[in-house]
Structure formats: C-alpha cells, structure tokens
Design a protein around this motif. Structure first.
Motif, short mmCIF file in Angstrom:
data_model
loop_
_atom_site.label_atom_id
_atom_site.label_comp_id
_atom_site.label_asym_id
_atom_site.label_seq_id
_atom_site.Cartn_x
_atom_site.Cartn_y
_atom_site.Cartn_z
N GLU A 76 24.30 51.98 92.77
CA GLU A 76 22.97 51.44 92.46
C GLU A 76 21.89 52.17 93.26
N GLY A 77 22.17 53.46 93.51
CA GLY A 77 21.16 54.28 94.18
C GLY A 77 21.40 54.49 95.66
N LYS A 78 22.21 53.62 96.27
CA LYS A 78 22.51 53.79 97.69
C LYS A 78 23.67 54.76 97.84
N ILE A 79 23.49 55.82 98.63
CA ILE A 79 24.53 56.82 98.80
C ILE A 79 25.59 56.30 99.76
N LEU A 80 26.84 56.27 99.29
CA LEU A 80 27.97 55.89 100.15
C LEU A 80 28.79 57.14 100.42
N HIS A 81 29.06 57.39 101.67
CA HIS A 81 29.77 58.61 102.04
C HIS A 81 31.29 58.39 101.95
N ILE A 82 31.97 59.41 101.46
CA ILE A 82 33.43 59.34 101.38
C ILE A 82 34.00 59.19 102.80
#
Length: 433
Positions: free
Chosen positions: A405-411
């Motif tokens: 939803e637009g928030k970048i989540l890092h692997i």
C-alpha cells in the motif's frame, strides 16, 4: 556456454543444499563463476547434486542427469559431474549405465572434484558458503548420517552412522553467517536429537541451541527433524527461556498404532507419543508442531489407519505432511515384509488423512484472524509482500501476505502485523509497526 562458469543443480533436501553451497564457495575461491539455476544453465561445466531417498526423488535425479547428458552430446556443455545421495548409493551402476557423465562422486567426497579440475580445496574456508537462500536466512547442518534403523528408511544405508559436527565449529559458522547478514537459522540434520552423543557422550542439542541463541544478531532459530524416542527434556526450557528460539518443532512421527510403530522399528509406543505431544503443549505454550505421517506400510490394517486418523484429529498438528509407503531396496522392510497394501488403498488412506488435516489447518488459520504476529519479509510477489511468522519454515509452511500500500518493506526486515483474513494455509495481514 560461458567459459570458467560452473552450474550447480541441487535436488532433494536442504541438507543437500548446504553441501552445494559449500562447493560453490570452494569453486569461487578457485576463480570460477558459479550459478545455481537448473532452469537456465549457462556454464561449460555442470555439477548435479542428487537425491536418492525415495523412488520419485531417484527418478527426478536420473531425469536431470539425462537432460544434461543430452546438452553435453549437443555441444552445449563440456563437462558433467554428479554427486550426492543417488551416486553414493548407486555409484557402480550409474558409472555403467550413464557413461556420458565425466565422473560420479558420493555424498562425502565431493571436494575431490576440485582436485579433478586441477584446483585446491581451501580448508581454511571449510565453513564458508555461497548462500543460495535469501540472505536473511540459512540452513545450518549440525550432523550427518543416522544411527536409527527404521524399517522403511534408506538414509542410514546412504549416509552411514551419525556424525556430529563439533559445537565450536557450528557456532563459528553461525557467527560468520550473522556477520554476512543472516538473521534466521533453520537447524537441520537427519536426526537432531542425537546430536552430540558420538562426540560428547550425551545429547547436546539443548546446549548447542542455547549457545546459538546467545550470539548477538541471531533473531530466529527453528528446529527440523527431531525423533520422538528419548527426546532431550532440557530443550523445553531452552525454548521457553529464549525468545529467539522459535516455538516450532519438526518431529516426524510416521504412525501411532503400536502394531505399525513396532513393525516400523520406531522404538516408541502410542502411549509415549501421545504423552510427548501433551508435554510439548504444556511445556512450550503456543508451540506449533510439524510432523510427517506414513500410510500403507506393510501390514497396515484398517484398524491401524483408524487409529492414525483419530491421532491426527486429537493432536491437531499445526503443520502436517503425509506420504504413501514406497519400498526401498536394502531396507529392513524390503527384506522382511511384503508390500501388501494395494496402491489404490494407499492413495485412499492418504487422501482421507490429508482431508482431515486440511480442515484442521483451515480452522487454525481462521483462528488467527484478529491476532498480532511478528513476521519476517521474504520477498515481493505481485501486489503483496510475502512473509512468515516464527511458526513457519521457508518453502514448506504457510505464509503471510501483506498488500503493498505504498510503504516500502525491505526483504529480511521484521514487522508487527495484524491478521484480517485467512484461507486454508495462508494469512492476510496489515502492518502495525
């Protein structure tokens, strides 16, 4: 076909994968470019790390070898080498039947490949690996072989007696992997609970896991392939006291009927198995148990199978797999029992058992709606980030899907989520933090 490039193809289990990763590192130290992609081989040399556990795995390994033999005959490959469990078990037969392979190696002498390539094994880097998993998790193999003599199992024939790795060597490997960014460790062996008996004359799994848990940077430890007889009791305390030891246990039980357990040579009874499950639930509240069960073993009656179904309903395993018995040459059951359960009966029993488990899994997944969990992010797929809770091992267990939803989540990052929906196996959640 790229010069100085070697393709490694790994078949079978995560224990094989660790061997491939160690070989890849050694090849890189000797100047090779190494890939790990059976779908898109690029090199002039290929190494196939085979599985020889059951019929389907053997067939897959042979088919892969033949596919690469054809590539060699068509000039798309210069050299082909084969290692692993299949060649350990059938070395002489394979040499005769598939002469296109330049050399076969067993499960334990793959480092001879380096000498055959005119290269050197760097012993000072023996614990180093080229990780093929996402960089935030790794498989950690703590022993080889198995001293159990289960009637149906070919693993002791292939791998030999149980050999534990020294504890300090394992801990050094953990520290090295943490320094490279690994946060999560899947601890693996043919039989975890036997760890240490050969080296230290007692079960040392609790001590090993406790020392691992105290290494800074180790966020999650998950345990795979325990044995129910003589389970090391102190492990319950370690799991309770260390929050980074996941409340998860992979313990293959195979069956519950005393008739079957005795014929399978499991050295455990129905009563002891029920008691162990109860102890897990009591000692480690919230634990998720993964098991594997077998149907259609020689002599399995309808009564035996009814007991097994009742066990699955009672135990309510969070994770369960099952398979139909397949006779393996050289095993006790192949030598002493007739494979007397018809294939259609095996399949019916397998389908019935998995239908029971699917209903249980569905109920358990839906019971998590509205609850909060910590997850680790494994990858981005379509419009979702895909993660796992501490109760989920990579590739084999359910996943948690978080809509982008637009928030970048890092692997490899950890997040707190709240579950808002579920299906039979996976959860859908939104990020809280």
């Amino acid at each position: 076909m790229r010069k100085n490039t070697i393709d490694i193809i790994t078949l079978g289990c995560s224990k094989n994968l660790v061997d491939s990763e160690k070989l890849m590192k050694q090849l890189e130290l000797n100047g090779y470019r190494v890939t790990h992609d059976s779908e898109n081989p690029q090199g002039e040399i290929a190494v196939i790390n085979t599985c020889g556990f059951i019929g389907d795995a053997k067939e897959e390994s042979v088919n892969m070898i033949l596919e690469f033999c054809q590539a060699k005959e068509e000039g798309r490959l210069k050299k082909l080498y084969v290692m692993g469990c299949l060649s350990e078990r059938y070395l002489k037969d394979l040499q005769v039947e598939i002469p296109q392979v330049d050399k076969f190696y067993g499960k334990f002498n793959w480092n001879e490949l380096l000498a055959d390539l005119g290269k050197t094994f760097h012993s000072e880097c023996a614990i180093e690996r080229h990780l093929t998993t996402p960089k935030h998790y790794a498989y950690l193999k703590i022993s080889e072989g198995c001293d159990r003599k289960c009637a149906y199992c070919a693993i002791p024939i292939i791998t030999g007696k149980h050999v534990s790795r020294p504890m300090e060597e394992i801990l050094d490997e953990v520290r090295l992997l943490v320094a490279q960014g690994v946060k999560e460790f899947q601890v693996i062996a043919q039989e975890l609970t036997y760890y240490g008996i050969d080296l230290y004359k007692k079960q040392m799994l609790p001590q090993l896991i406790e020392q691992m848990a105290e290494i800074p940077g180790v966020k999650w430890i998950r345990l795979h392939y325990a044995y129910p007889a003589h389970f090391p009791q102190d492990l319950f305390r370690v799991m309770r006291e260390h929050s980074n030891v996941c409340k998860y246990m992979d313990i293959a039980l195979q069956h519950i009927s005393d008739n079957m357990l005795q014929r399978m040579r499991r050295h455990v009874t129905k009563e002891e198995t029920y008691a162990l499950i109860e102890q897990f639930r009591h000692e480690v509240p919230g634990i998720h148990l993964r098991t594997t069960l077998m149907v259609g073993f020689p002599g399995e009656t309808e009564q035996d199978f009814e007991e097994l179904k009742e066990f699955v309903r009672h135990a309510r395993f969070e994770r369960m797999g099952a398979f139909a018995y397949s006779e393996e040459e050289g095993t006790y059951s192949a030598r002493h029992y007739k494979d007397d359960v018809a294939e259609e009966v095996k399949q019916r029993r397998l389908d019935e058992l998995m239908a029971i488990q699917q209903e249980i899994s569905n109920e358990q997944c839906h019971a998590k709606i509205g609850k909060e969990f910590q997850i680790i992010i494994d990858r981005r797929e379509g419009e979702y980030y895909v993660g796992r809770t501490e109760f989920d091992s990579p590739e084999v267990d359910p996943e948690v899907l978080v809509k982008d939803e637009g928030k970048i989540l890092h692997i490899g990052s950890f997040h707190r989520v709240k579950v808002y929906d579920a299906d039979d196996f996976d959860l859908y959640a939104e990020i809280i933090s």
